[in-house]
Structure formats: structure tokens, C-alpha cells
Design a protein around this motif. Sequence first.
Motif: not given
Length: 318
Positions: A2, A20, A23-25, A27, A57, A68, A73
Amino acid sequence: MKCLIIGAGGIGCYYGARLIEASHDVTFVARGEHLKAMQQQGLSVEHEALQFQAPVDALSMHELLAQRQCDDYDLIMLTLKSGATAHWLNEAKDWLLQGSAPILSLQNGVDNEPLIAGVVGEARTLGGLAVRIGGHIIAPGQIEARGPAQVVMGRWPQVDAEDPTLTALAKALNEAQIPTRTTLNIRYELWKKLLINNGVNPLSALTGLDTRSLTADPALGKTVYAMMQETAIAASADEVTLTAADVDEMFNLISQFDAIKTSMLVDREKGRPLELDDISGAVIRRCQQLGEAAPNTELVQRLLQLDIRPVQWQPLTA
């Protein structure tokens, strides 16, 4: 992983898009019309090896602090303009101190990491640099980027042995097609990059020329090289040794790289503040501290401060 990207401009958005895709998250923290477009229409990134268009995001800094937690993270990637670092650290200090996520600075200059370490400590401070990448916001929510977009990173200010955590992070970035290597002496690497930044960024902003035009011009190319030499002298104030071979290597690198607009030229065209204090200013201050001259850097910086612009000559008419 993250990842939180603070300063979602050209470079931050490019790296975020790569993460992304793997496949990582991610923000993104942005502001203004760029943030609004990302929230409503998603993010678009155009690169010779990446075509990205997807919802993302995206938050304002106020929304991040309210909604958050720092420990949401695994990594905070800082891609703000260097002049905004101190303000951001002051704004986010309490939030940062409630967590333990490391902060990776991918910014211009050599003064960001000491500021970060002064707030969160050296253990959470990762120095870094984005190498051979040009990236800009061409419209709200739309990014254009070029180049191999490599990353060099290391624990601040230097270490004696490889760090397993850093090695794992580099592996994740490489798997996301972000060519990444680690270093035991990130301060040396940051100063090597400053050779290029001080060599071409201010002069590019002053003349309106891209990097290839600068280095190929007989007179301006000599000035680029001289400003790099002044940077090498300044580095010794931070106990970093940059040799003539280092200067030659960086001059050859920027001379052979694709012709790009520097970030400082783009900022000047758009009427935004320039990173003068963090690039040429860093060199001038340290040369003064050492009792050394930096006449080329001083002249170019002063002309930019006076807002001297290229004259567009018009032919005489009868």
C-alpha cells in the motif's frame, strides 16, 4: 504493498500508475483541478511503454489527514516540489508520528532528506532519485511521461550493509517495471543527480531550450559543464567527493538523453515558482561556505530571479 504518493504530478503519477498495474494499492494526494479530475474521471498516463487509464484513489491533503492513518500505508513516496517539503512536514507531522511508514523522497535537490529525518528520524528516511524521466501534467488528470524512469534509493544518509527491507522494496518496484537499484551511499547519488539538475534546469528555464539543445550548443554546452563543475565543488561541503569523471559521466548522460523540457522550464512557462533555492541555491550556499566561486550558477540564478526572458525578435518593416 500500500503506497501513498504525496505530490501527484508527472513523476508521482507515472510511478503510481506502474504500481497500480502491478496490483499494488496506491493513494494519490493532489489538489485543485488535477485532483478534481482524478476523482471524477480517473487518471491517464501516456508513456512510450505504458498507456494507463483507470479510476484511482485520490485525496486532498485535508481528506488524507481526516480519513486515513499513517499506518494504512507501507510506503510514503514524496514527489512534491522541494520548496514544499518543509510546509508538508509541518502540516503532516502529528499524523506521521502516529505511524511508522518509511518516507521515500524522489525530489530534486540535496536538502529534503535532512528535513524528513528531522521529523520522523533517520530510520524512516529513504533518500531517492528519479533518473532519466521527464513527466508533466498536460491537463487535469492527464500525464505525459518519457524515459526509462529509473529509481535509485538508499537509507539516509548512508549505511554499511544492504538492508533486507530496502531490498524487498526494490524488488517490488522492479517487478512493477520501475527499474530500481539500491545504494549504500544515497547522499553521493543525490549529489551526482544535482550535477545534472544544476547543469541544465536553471539554464533551460532561462533560455527556453530543451536539454539536447543546451548541451549541443557550443557556448551553452560549455556553460552547462561549468555549472556542473561548480556543483562538484559544492558537494565537498557535505563531505561528498565528486570527481572530474563524475562530471563527465553526467554531462555525457544528459547530452545523449532524449531532448526534454526540464521541470524548471515547464514551471516557468506555467508561471509557477521555480526550485531555484533547492538546486542552484544549494550549490551557491555551499560554495560560499567553502570560500569558492560559482560565477556561472550565480549569474543564471540571478537572471531568473530578475525574470529575464528570451527576446522574440521581429523583422524590421518599412
